[in-house]
Scaffold this motif. Structure first.
Motif, PDB file in Angstrom:
ATOM      1  N   GLU A 133      75.405  17.343  -4.633  1.00  0.00           N
ATOM      2  CA  GLU A 133      75.334  18.696  -5.195  1.00  0.00           C
ATOM      3  C   GLU A 133      74.164  18.806  -6.178  1.00  0.00           C
ATOM      4  O   GLU A 133      73.435  19.798  -6.173  1.00  0.00           O
ATOM      5  CB  GLU A 133      76.645  19.044  -5.907  1.00  0.00           C
ATOM      6  N   ILE A 134      73.997  17.805  -7.000  1.00  0.00           N
ATOM      7  CA  ILE A 134      72.900  17.799  -7.978  1.00  0.00           C
ATOM      8  C   ILE A 134      71.558  17.781  -7.259  1.00  0.00           C
ATOM      9  O   ILE A 134      70.640  18.510  -7.630  1.00  0.00           O
ATOM     10  CB  ILE A 134      73.034  16.598  -8.947  1.00  0.00           C
ATOM     11  N   GLU A 135      71.448  16.949  -6.231  1.00  0.00           N
ATOM     12  CA  GLU A 135      70.191  16.878  -5.470  1.00  0.00           C
ATOM     13  C   GLU A 135      69.856  18.227  -4.832  1.00  0.00           C
ATOM     14  O   GLU A 135      68.705  18.653  -4.839  1.00  0.00           O
ATOM     15  CB  GLU A 135      70.258  15.796  -4.383  1.00  0.00           C
ATOM     16  N   ARG A 136      70.863  18.906  -4.281  1.00  0.00           N
ATOM     17  CA  ARG A 136      70.638  20.240  -3.697  1.00  0.00           C
ATOM     18  C   ARG A 136      70.166  21.226  -4.759  1.00  0.00           C
ATOM     19  O   ARG A 136      69.241  22.001  -4.548  1.00  0.00           O
ATOM     20  CB  ARG A 136      71.920  20.776  -3.040  1.00  0.00           C
ATOM     21  N   ARG A 137      70.811  21.189  -5.915  1.00  0.00           N
ATOM     22  CA  ARG A 137      70.439  22.107  -6.987  1.00  0.00           C
ATOM     23  C   ARG A 137      69.023  21.800  -7.495  1.00  0.00           C
ATOM     24  O   ARG A 137      68.250  22.718  -7.762  1.00  0.00           O
ATOM     25  CB  ARG A 137      71.461  22.027  -8.130  1.00  0.00           C
ATOM     26  N   ILE A 138      68.675  20.543  -7.591  1.00  0.00           N
ATOM     27  CA  ILE A 138      67.320  20.155  -8.020  1.00  0.00           C
ATOM     28  C   ILE A 138      66.293  20.687  -7.037  1.00  0.00           C
ATOM     29  O   ILE A 138      65.280  21.270  -7.439  1.00  0.00           O
ATOM     30  CB  ILE A 138      67.204  18.626  -8.192  1.00  0.00           C
ATOM     31  N   ARG A 139      66.539  20.505  -5.739  1.00  0.00           N
ATOM     32  CA  ARG A 139      65.605  21.019  -4.726  1.00  0.00           C
ATOM     33  C   ARG A 139      65.473  22.537  -4.835  1.00  0.00           C
ATOM     34  O   ARG A 139      64.377  23.086  -4.774  1.00  0.00           O
ATOM     35  CB  ARG A 139      66.051  20.631  -3.316  1.00  0.00           C
ATOM     36  N   PHE A 140      66.599  23.206  -4.991  1.00  0.00           N
ATOM     37  CA  PHE A 140      66.596  24.664  -5.112  1.00  0.00           C
ATOM     38  C   PHE A 140      65.777  25.100  -6.325  1.00  0.00           C
ATOM     39  O   PHE A 140      64.924  25.981  -6.231  1.00  0.00           O
ATOM     40  CB  PHE A 140      68.030  25.198  -5.215  1.00  0.00           C
ATOM     41  N   LEU A 141      66.036  24.495  -7.489  1.00  0.00           N
ATOM     42  CA  LEU A 141      65.325  24.870  -8.707  1.00  0.00           C
ATOM     43  C   LEU A 141      63.831  24.606  -8.586  1.00  0.00           C
ATOM     44  O   LEU A 141      63.015  25.420  -9.027  1.00  0.00           O
ATOM     45  CB  LEU A 141      65.901  24.124  -9.914  1.00  0.00           C
ATOM     46  N   MET A 142      63.471  23.496  -7.982  1.00  0.00           N
ATOM     47  CA  MET A 142      62.051  23.178  -7.816  1.00  0.00           C
ATOM     48  C   MET A 142      61.364  24.228  -6.938  1.00  0.00           C
ATOM     49  O   MET A 142      60.261  24.677  -7.249  1.00  0.00           O
ATOM     50  CB  MET A 142      61.878  21.771  -7.245  1.00  0.00           C
ATOM     51  N   LYS A 143      62.029  24.640  -5.853  1.00  0.00           N
ATOM     52  CA  LYS A 143      61.459  25.668  -4.980  1.00  0.00           C
ATOM     53  C   LYS A 143      61.325  26.994  -5.716  1.00  0.00           C
ATOM     54  O   LYS A 143      60.312  27.682  -5.595  1.00  0.00           O
ATOM     55  CB  LYS A 143      62.329  25.857  -3.733  1.00  0.00           C
ATOM     56  N   ARG A 144      62.344  27.376  -6.464  1.00  0.00           N
ATOM     57  CA  ARG A 144      62.319  28.649  -7.184  1.00  0.00           C
ATOM     58  C   ARG A 144      61.230  28.651  -8.263  1.00  0.00           C
ATOM     59  O   ARG A 144      60.533  29.642  -8.439  1.00  0.00           O
ATOM     60  CB  ARG A 144      63.677  28.943  -7.821  1.00  0.00           C
ATOM     61  N   LEU A 145      61.096  27.553  -8.983  1.00  0.00           N
ATOM     62  CA  LEU A 145      60.073  27.483 -10.023  1.00  0.00           C
ATOM     63  C   LEU A 145      58.669  27.474  -9.420  1.00  0.00           C
ATOM     64  O   LEU A 145      57.738  28.027  -9.994  1.00  0.00           O
ATOM     65  CB  LEU A 145      60.297  26.253 -10.904  1.00  0.00           C
TER      66      LEU A 145
END
Length: 183
Positions: free
Chosen positions: A81-93
């Motif tokens: 879950e953390i890895e998914r959220r990290i990927r998502f945040l990196m893409k959004r930023l």
């Protein structure tokens, strides 16, 4: 009666709960405060939560067969879950376009505006138009791609705009347009 146990796969789960993407061909507008919150969350996940959880999972794994250990299974699931959220945040930023509301045109409603309007029935509302990652209806923050924001965009104080809803058109009279720092 026999019970079948299955081992939880280490493969990443499909991202079914992915958060909304910016409009096709659109920008990911965000306020400075919203951008700072996303960066802060990413930093916390990468530097604190993920390393601590990885240590716990490694410790539990070193104590024998982890396949039936609840701490191990939960830890592996939470790491994914953390890895998914990290990927998502990196893409959004990566695609974020920071827009400071204080630098906007003061006469018209654009991204970052705080607008006070009255519906034809007399009810008054105060909303701030923010990015899709900053929506918070409880605090009057609506996405710049929401129907109410789209109806208000480019209007000025004193204008009346039409908002199309499933229940029919609603007339919104713009009482005030302000640009302020949104925290």
């Amino acid at each position: 009666m026999s019970k079948a146990f299955t081992r939880e796969s280490d493969a990443p789960e499909e991202e079914l709960d992915a958060e909304p993407a910016p409009p096709p061909g659109g920008k990911n507008y965000i306020t400075p405060a919203g951008h700072a919150r996303l960066k802060s969350e990413l930093k916390m996940l990468v530097e604190i939560e993920r390393p601590e959880l990885a240590k716990t999972v490694a410790f539990v794994s070193s104590n024998g067969d982890p396949s039936e250990n609840a701490d191990y299974l939960y830890g592996k699931k939470r790491l994914r879950e953390i890895e998914r959220r990290i990927r998502f945040l990196m893409k959004r930023l990566e695609i974020a376009e920071v827009v400071d509301p204080r630098n906007q045109d003061r006469d018209q409603v654009f991204f970052g505006a705080t607008v006070v309007y009255r519906e034809s029935g007399g009810a008054k509302y105060r909303i701030s138009i923010v990015g899709t990652d900053e929506v918070d209806p409880a605090h009057g923050r609506v996405s710049w791609v929401s129907p109410v924001a789209r109806a208000l965009l480019k209007a000025r104080e004193g204008d009346t705009v039409s908002l199309k809803t499933p229940a029919g058109d609603r007339q919104l009279e713009i009482l005030e347009v302000r640009y302020e720092e949104l925290k």
